[in-house]
Design an enzyme around this catalytic site. Structure first.
Site, PDB file in Angstrom:
ATOM      1  N   ASP A   7      47.608  33.136  43.581  1.00 55.32           N
ATOM      2  CA  ASP A   7      46.986  34.460  43.460  1.00 55.32           C
ATOM      3  C   ASP A   7      45.467  34.255  43.421  1.00 55.32           C
ATOM      4  O   ASP A   7      44.987  33.148  43.177  1.00 55.32           O
ATOM      5  CB  ASP A   7      47.458  35.176  42.183  1.00 55.32           C
ATOM      6  N   GLY A  40      40.566  41.993  46.606  1.00 53.40           N
ATOM      7  CA  GLY A  40      40.892  43.334  47.103  1.00 53.40           C
ATOM      8  C   GLY A  40      39.788  44.070  47.839  1.00 53.40           C
ATOM      9  O   GLY A  40      40.069  44.951  48.642  1.00 53.40           O
ATOM     10  N   CYS A  70      50.540  37.713  45.325  1.00 55.07           N
ATOM     11  CA  CYS A  70      49.335  38.516  45.547  1.00 55.07           C
ATOM     12  C   CYS A  70      49.649  39.461  46.703  1.00 55.07           C
ATOM     13  O   CYS A  70      49.918  39.008  47.825  1.00 55.07           O
ATOM     14  CB  CYS A  70      48.179  37.587  45.904  1.00 55.07           C
ATOM     15  N   CYS A 206      49.886  45.476  42.942  1.00 56.45           N
ATOM     16  CA  CYS A 206      48.886  44.421  42.732  1.00 56.45           C
ATOM     17  C   CYS A 206      49.386  43.702  41.492  1.00 56.45           C
ATOM     18  O   CYS A 206      49.609  44.346  40.454  1.00 56.45           O
ATOM     19  CB  CYS A 206      47.496  45.003  42.488  1.00 56.45           C
ATOM     20  N   THR A 207      49.564  42.401  41.596  1.00 54.69           N
ATOM     21  CA  THR A 207      50.216  41.685  40.491  1.00 54.69           C
ATOM     22  C   THR A 207      49.386  41.718  39.210  1.00 54.69           C
ATOM     23  O   THR A 207      49.927  41.604  38.115  1.00 54.69           O
ATOM     24  CB  THR A 207      50.533  40.239  40.908  1.00 54.69           C
TER      25      THR A 207
HETATM   26  N1  DGL Z   1      46.712  40.219  42.308  1.00 53.37           N
HETATM   27  C1  DGL Z   1      46.361  40.461  43.660  1.00 53.37           C
HETATM   28  C2  DGL Z   1      47.211  41.486  44.340  1.00 53.37           C
HETATM   29  O1  DGL Z   1      48.414  41.528  44.054  1.00 53.37           O
HETATM   30  C3  DGL Z   1      44.911  40.416  44.022  1.00 53.37           C
HETATM   31  C4  DGL Z   1      43.996  41.389  43.400  1.00 53.37           C
HETATM   32  C5  DGL Z   1      42.584  41.103  43.837  1.00 53.37           C
HETATM   33  O2  DGL Z   1      42.206  39.923  43.874  1.00 53.37           O
HETATM   34  O3  DGL Z   1      41.874  42.056  44.172  1.00 53.37           O
HETATM   35  O4  DGL Z   1      46.783  42.221  45.182  1.00 53.37           O
END
Ligand code: DGL
Length: 283
Positions: A7, A40, A70, A206-207
């Site tokens: 991630d 993101g 992610c 988003c995780t």
């Molecule tokens: N945790 C990620 C997701 O599921 C990334 C969030 C990010 O880095 O903006 O999209």
């Protein structure tokens, strides 16, 4: 051989935790690209390059299968990497390796259908019976992956994505729950206004958001079902290992946490979620 979990930051820990429960004897190596998080708001090409670099690091660290925990990397980079990079990289490495994403299992869970299933297109107007709200990053919303892939399978489901700009970054930095709640409330309200009513179900797409799932539950109408990505990914990985025993993870129970950012402990927000201090080493 190990299961690699990738991630941009700490969000993938939400998937990692469920995978460890599901495969307790497997070896795991987690990589957080915290030096470049959040992903993101980044351009597509950058997300592809960073995701490839993360996968390479995990394969070097002994992973044979990497789970992109992610949504942003899965939505923007996965198909490109599978088509243009992975075949040559496998040859170079001389062993079987693979990269799996988070979107396919989530869509299977949301639609109740296997990925291979595509709905027969009919000309007549189909009533949208169920509305799914997807809270996600700007890049994931821009890819329209949830709208497109769910519509291919279930034309009776309407999907509305809400890009929660800045939220993953705040969670990564360990912002206060009051500040997080206010931002989550504003996005839930914006989504409701756009749909014209509350969604029937929601995906925390988003995780990072899973770390504060309780705040989403607070702002959505009581009892709104949240489609759980960690469980969906664990189910998909079980099925994958049944079909591909050659990728079976090791049996040593190893747990390594790597970061491209500052090694050491994570924020209190993460520790509360994790249940204890989680310490990262330099990648
Ligand atoms: N945790 C990620 C997701 O599921 C990334 C969030 C990010 O880095 O903006 O999209």
């Amino acid at each position: 051989m190990a299961i690699g979990v990738f991630d941009s930051g700490v969000g993938g820990l939400t998937v990692h935790r469920t995978l460890v429960e599901r495969f307790p004897t497997a070896d795991f190596v987690y990589l957080a690209d915290q030096a470049r998080a959040p992903y993101g708001g980044r351009a597509g090409e950058e997300i592809v390059d960073l995701t490839r670099a993360g996968c390479e690091r995990l394969f070097e660290a002994g992973a044979n299968v990497v789970v992109l925990a992610c949504n942003t990397a899965s939505a923007v980079a996965l198909r490109r990497l599978q088509q243009t990079w992975l075949p040559g990289y496998r040859k170079q490495l001389g062993r079987p390796v693979n990269v799996l994403g988070i979107i396919v299992p989530t869509i299977e869970a949301a639609t109740g259908l296997p990925w291979e299933h595509e709905a027969e297109r009919r000309g007549d107007k189909i009533e949208k019976l169920d509305v799914i709200g997807v809270f996600c990053t700007v890049a994931t919303a821009g890819s329209r992956v949830y709208e497109i892939e769910i519509d291919k399978r279930r034309q009776d489901l309407a999907v509305f994505s809400e890009a929660c700009s800045g939220l993953a970054g705040m969670i990564e930095q360990g912002a206060s729950r009051e500040d997080l709640r206010a931002l989550i409330q504003s996005h839930a309200d914006a989504l409701k206004t756009r749909i014209g009513r509350w969604p029937d179900r929601a995906i925390l797409g988003c995780t990072h958001y899973e770390i504060v799932a309780d705040l989403f539950r607070e702002v959505l109408p009581p009892g709104t079902p949240l489609i759980g990505q960690p469980e969906a990914v664990a189910d998909a990985l079980s099925r994958y290992f049944e079909r591909h025993p050659e990728y079976g993870p090791g049996q040593g129970g190893a747990r390594r946490f790597l970061t491209t950012g500052l090694p050491g402990h994570q924020s209190g927000l993460v520790e509360t979620f994790w249940g204890e201090a989680v310490k990262f080493e330099a990648a």
